[in-house]
Design an enzyme around this catalytic site. Sequence first.
Site, PDB file in Angstrom:
ATOM      1  N   GLY A 125      27.466  12.972   7.275  1.00 22.00           N
ATOM      2  CA  GLY A 125      27.182  12.386   8.593  1.00 22.00           C
ATOM      3  C   GLY A 125      25.878  11.624   8.564  1.00 22.00           C
ATOM      4  O   GLY A 125      25.321  11.359   7.508  1.00 22.00           O
ATOM      5  N   ASN A 126      25.388  11.240   9.718  1.00 18.88           N
ATOM      6  CA  ASN A 126      24.105  10.530   9.792  1.00 18.88           C
ATOM      7  C   ASN A 126      23.356  10.924  11.053  1.00 18.88           C
ATOM      8  O   ASN A 126      23.871  11.671  11.878  1.00 18.88           O
ATOM      9  CB  ASN A 126      24.327   9.020   9.715  1.00 18.88           C
ATOM     10  CG  ASN A 126      25.228   8.540  10.837  1.00 18.88           C
ATOM     11  OD1 ASN A 126      24.887   8.668  12.005  1.00 18.88           O
ATOM     12  ND2 ASN A 126      26.379   8.013  10.475  1.00 18.88           N
ATOM     13  N   ALA A 127      22.136  10.390  11.191  1.00 22.55           N
ATOM     14  CA  ALA A 127      21.227  10.869  12.237  1.00 22.55           C
ATOM     15  C   ALA A 127      21.355  10.115  13.564  1.00 22.55           C
ATOM     16  O   ALA A 127      20.498  10.222  14.425  1.00 22.55           O
ATOM     17  CB  ALA A 127      19.784  10.747  11.732  1.00 22.55           C
TER      18      ALA A 127
END
Length: 426
Positions: A219-221
């Site tokens: 995933g990412n932020a």
Amino acid sequence: MTDQTRETAHTKPLRVVIGVGGGIAAFKAAHLVRFFAEAGHDVRVIPTRSALNFVGAATFEALSGNPVSAEVFDRIDEVQHVRLGQEADLIVIAPATADLLARLAHGRADDLLTSSCLVATCPVVVAPAMHTEMWNHPATQDNVETLRRHGTVVIEPAHGRLTGKDSGPGRLPDPDHIGELALAALDQPEAFRRDLVGKKVLISAGGTHEPLDPVRFLGNASSGRQGYALADVAAQRGAEVTIVSGFTEELPVPSGASIVRVKTARDMLTAMTEQAKEADVVIMAAAVADYRPATVAGSKLKKGSAADLTRIELEENPDILKSIVQQREAGDLPAELTIVGFAAETGDEEHTPLEHATVKLAKKGCDALVANAVGQDKVFGQKVSSGWVLLPQDEQPEPRIIEIPEASKLVVSVAIWNAIADNLLS
Ligand code: CTP
């Protein structure tokens, strides 16, 4: 600077009048008083008589640190009914009942709040809250129309559970959110212009998760804040808004927007392709994972099991933005569809973020690209942002660039919508 002052850039204390109408949501006005008082602003609360049936003056006095009255005939020596309105930098009314909207629209001055509004020259922001039937009634809608014509900002009510068992449009939005919208109205008078009435806007927001096994993912932020703020401003400017949302921080769904929740990039492509058929404008603000694990284990991958967890084989995800542009070119989506992309760029030894964004605009083939210079603690997950809107120019290699100064993501969204509306929709 505190988070809130950074976010709103109002470091100088403002004189804020908070008007409170007599509805069940009057208790939420206490949070709104706090929102402004804690940021150091001088808050005067003016309830209507019926608001005092829901929340006592003592609550508002304690939270604002100022005396509270609903009456024109209190403190006559101070000419309150004129002074408070004249001196205010901002008036925010929440909740505004159907009756209060009617009185405001018709220029009544039969209590301290309405008489203060009549003398005010500052922005007046009104957040209605009532049952759906009352909100939808032509009399109320006419009053809203009249108020908007007079320059009052009327915030769209949220959809959701109302006082009884019913639900629909009519809920008071989250008080912090009303505060942010009110400050945006103060900063940018054009923030609430109604130039998107009749437009269908589709916005992707948040990050995708690409599963590796039932408990792990890539995933990412992304917090989703920028996409949600764009949806919010579009809804306030009159658009019918759909958000295709990946994973975000806990964010309220903007008033009037509908939401489709997705997990992976492939889910997002399906949802966006479906929804884009009806849209006038598509904005890809989501942080889409470019790659996904090539295989997804059906059960949790164990340490020391046959699967080598130090190496994850990846395969490429679809490029949703590019795909939407290609579908428009192929005639599968309407030719009039306006497509806006985002670019999160860090820059490197050879190129600046803006140079990377210029290349990306051409590569993606969209009608505008919003570029941010990202980095550690910059933009992603933050409440403030800045950047550029890049617009391709006919027969010129370089795009036109509109700079967006650092501001809250809500204020940045106003600038982005101004750029889209002025250059691509008019
Ligand atoms: N995007 C997309 N599908 C992807 C990746 C990105 O639709 N699989 C969209 C994003 O929503 C954004 C734009 O493409 O509107 C640019 O995203 P960004 O992550 O900046 O660029 P990438 O295309 O991933 O290119 P790179 O990672 O090489 O910078």
